[in-house]
Design a protein around this motif. Structure first.
Motif, PDB file in Angstrom:
ATOM      1  N   THR A  76       0.825  -1.209   0.000  1.00  0.00           N
ATOM      2  CA  THR A  76       0.000   0.000   0.000  1.00  0.00           C
ATOM      3  C   THR A  76       0.858   1.258   0.000  1.00  0.00           C
ATOM      4  OG1 THR A  76      -0.167   0.155   2.420  1.00  0.00           O
ATOM      5  CG2 THR A  76      -1.801  -1.217   1.270  1.00  0.00           C
ATOM      6  N   ILE A  77       2.176   1.083   0.125  1.00  0.00           N
ATOM      7  CA  ILE A  77       3.098   2.227   0.126  1.00  0.00           C
ATOM      8  C   ILE A  77       3.866   2.213  -1.185  1.00  0.00           C
ATOM      9  CG2 ILE A  77       5.066   3.299   1.255  1.00  0.00           C
ATOM     10  CD1 ILE A  77       4.120   2.080   3.870  1.00  0.00           C
ATOM     11  N   PHE A  78       3.678   3.253  -1.989  1.00  0.00           N
ATOM     12  CA  PHE A  78       4.318   3.306  -3.299  1.00  0.00           C
ATOM     13  C   PHE A  78       4.462   4.755  -3.740  1.00  0.00           C
ATOM     14  CE2 PHE A  78      -0.261   2.833  -3.863  1.00  0.00           C
ATOM     15  CZ  PHE A  78      -0.567   3.879  -4.738  1.00  0.00           C
ATOM     16  N   ALA A  79       5.235   4.946  -4.782  1.00  0.00           N
ATOM     17  CA  ALA A  79       5.375   6.259  -5.410  1.00  0.00           C
ATOM     18  C   ALA A  79       5.144   6.100  -6.902  1.00  0.00           C
ATOM     19  CB  ALA A  79       6.759   6.840  -5.142  1.00  0.00           C
ATOM     20  N   GLU A  80       4.605   7.141  -7.538  1.00  0.00           N
ATOM     21  CA  GLU A  80       4.379   7.124  -8.973  1.00  0.00           C
ATOM     22  C   GLU A  80       4.960   8.387  -9.595  1.00  0.00           C
ATOM     23  OE1 GLU A  80       0.356   4.525  -9.673  1.00  0.00           O
ATOM     24  OE2 GLU A  80       0.096   6.642  -9.138  1.00  0.00           O
ATOM     25  N   LYS A  81       5.399   8.252 -10.823  1.00  0.00           N
ATOM     26  CA  LYS A  81       5.962   9.390 -11.555  1.00  0.00           C
ATOM     27  C   LYS A  81       5.525   9.305 -13.010  1.00  0.00           C
ATOM     28  CE  LYS A  81      10.383  11.551 -12.858  1.00  0.00           C
ATOM     29  NZ  LYS A  81      10.054  12.904 -12.366  1.00  0.00           N
ATOM     30  N   THR A  82       4.970  10.393 -13.532  1.00  0.00           N
ATOM     31  CA  THR A  82       4.579  10.447 -14.935  1.00  0.00           C
ATOM     32  C   THR A  82       5.788  10.823 -15.790  1.00  0.00           C
ATOM     33  OG1 THR A  82       2.312  11.086 -14.386  1.00  0.00           O
ATOM     34  CG2 THR A  82       3.057  11.533 -16.623  1.00  0.00           C
ATOM     35  N   VAL A  83       6.019  10.029 -16.819  1.00  0.00           N
ATOM     36  CA  VAL A  83       7.167  10.232 -17.704  1.00  0.00           C
ATOM     37  C   VAL A  83       6.658  10.406 -19.135  1.00  0.00           C
ATOM     38  CG1 VAL A  83       9.316   9.249 -18.598  1.00  0.00           C
ATOM     39  CG2 VAL A  83       8.656   8.848 -16.219  1.00  0.00           C
ATOM     40  N   THR A  84       7.197  11.381 -19.838  1.00  0.00           N
ATOM     41  CA  THR A  84       6.847  11.618 -21.232  1.00  0.00           C
ATOM     42  C   THR A  84       7.857  10.918 -22.137  1.00  0.00           C
ATOM     43  OG1 THR A  84       5.822  13.757 -20.736  1.00  0.00           O
ATOM     44  CG2 THR A  84       6.498  13.364 -23.011  1.00  0.00           C
TER      45      THR A  84
END
Length: 291
Positions: free
Chosen positions: A174-182
């Protein structure tokens, strides 16, 4: 939040009221109210009160001990001086104490933009620094683009658009990180992935159908596809040309289109699309000599 405790800090008020004689009475103490109620009013009525009255000026921090790990607690604070007690800070702050070594957060560091066909390294940081299990599982979800990522965090851009990179704690999913990449299109008009057009001159007969096929030359595209119709279109710059060119580069000239003994010059234009772009014009001329 720490192991069964919470370290609180706050900013001293800048306006503490003015007395009748024009003086501003100093803060004499703070009261911290804490508990499991989520509103400041309920905390002040039902919560536990802790007085902070040491230091000059009065300290603006305190550690609350003997909390239960995994329970959400709420905290608010009031200030006291000669005028009495202030209203409590609203809304209250919340925190959940956890055992030492428990993963509480993940963050991702890496490029915002990756060129189609390239790779890029991403890094995940697990907090706290003394977490017992800092292992991460990497994944990537396609949006308008696509990519793959291995378990070292190396991303390979496979389609122009956007993707979402995700780093999930193995200790707690339940612990995560997200990053949007182009994923940006690859420029095929410049090195090291330049594509060349070779539009060779041709001699045709005026009296019969003639077929001329243009050739594409590529440099350092490696294993990346560069497919006619999917990745680029071909056209003729001269709109008055009495024939057209296919995306495969084929030109069919019907008999008696031209007069024998003449020469005609045309320009082929390559227009990248999809995973590719061009910052410079991609053209080449060829001459048709008619006999």
């Amino acid at each position: 939040a720490g192991d069964a405790q919470e370290e609180l800090s706050w900013t001293a008020p800048t306006n503490t009221g003015t007395s009748a004689d024009g003086t501003t009475p100093p803060i004499s103490k703070y009261t911290v109210y804490w508990g499991t109620d989520s509103t400041a009013a309920d905390l002040k009525t039902n919560g536990t009160a802790v007085t902070v009255n040491t230091g000059t000026p009065i300290n603006t921090s305190v550690t609350i001990d003997s909390l239960t790990n995994g329970t959400i607690y709420y905290f608010t604070v009031t200030a006291w001086n000669a005028h009495g007690e202030s209203s409590p800070v609203d809304p209250p702050e919340s925190a959940t104490p956890v055992p030492a070594g428990t993963v509480t957060g993940v963050s991702i560091t890496g490029a915002d933009t990756v060129i189609y066909g390239d790779t890029s390294q991403f890094t995940a940081t697990v907090t706290p620094t003394d977490a017992f299990n800092k292992d991460i599982t990497w994944s990537v979800t396609g949006g308008t683009g696509t990519a793959t990522i291995d378990q070292t965090g190396e991303l390979t851009a496979t389609k122009a658009g956007t993707v979402t990179v995700k780093a999930t704690s193995d200790a707690d999913s339940t612990i995560f990180a997200e990053k949007t990449v182009t994923i940006s299109p690859r420029d095929v008009s410049v090195d090291p992935t330049r594509v060349h057009i070779y539009a060779l001159n041709a001699t045709i007969s005026a009296a019969s159908d003639s077929t001329y096929t243009m050739t594409l030359g590529t440099q350092k595209l490696g294993s990346l596809p560069f497919v006619a119709g999917t990745d680029y279109d071909l056209s003729l710059k001269e709109t008055h040309a009495p024939f057209t060119i296919t995306n495969a580069g084929t030109i069919t000239i019907p008999a008696n289109t031209f007069t024998a003994g003449t020469t005609h010059v045309y320009t082929v234009v390559l227009t990248p699309k999809g995973n590719y772009t061009a910052s410079a014009a991609m053209t080449d001329q060829f001459a048709l000599t008619v006999n």
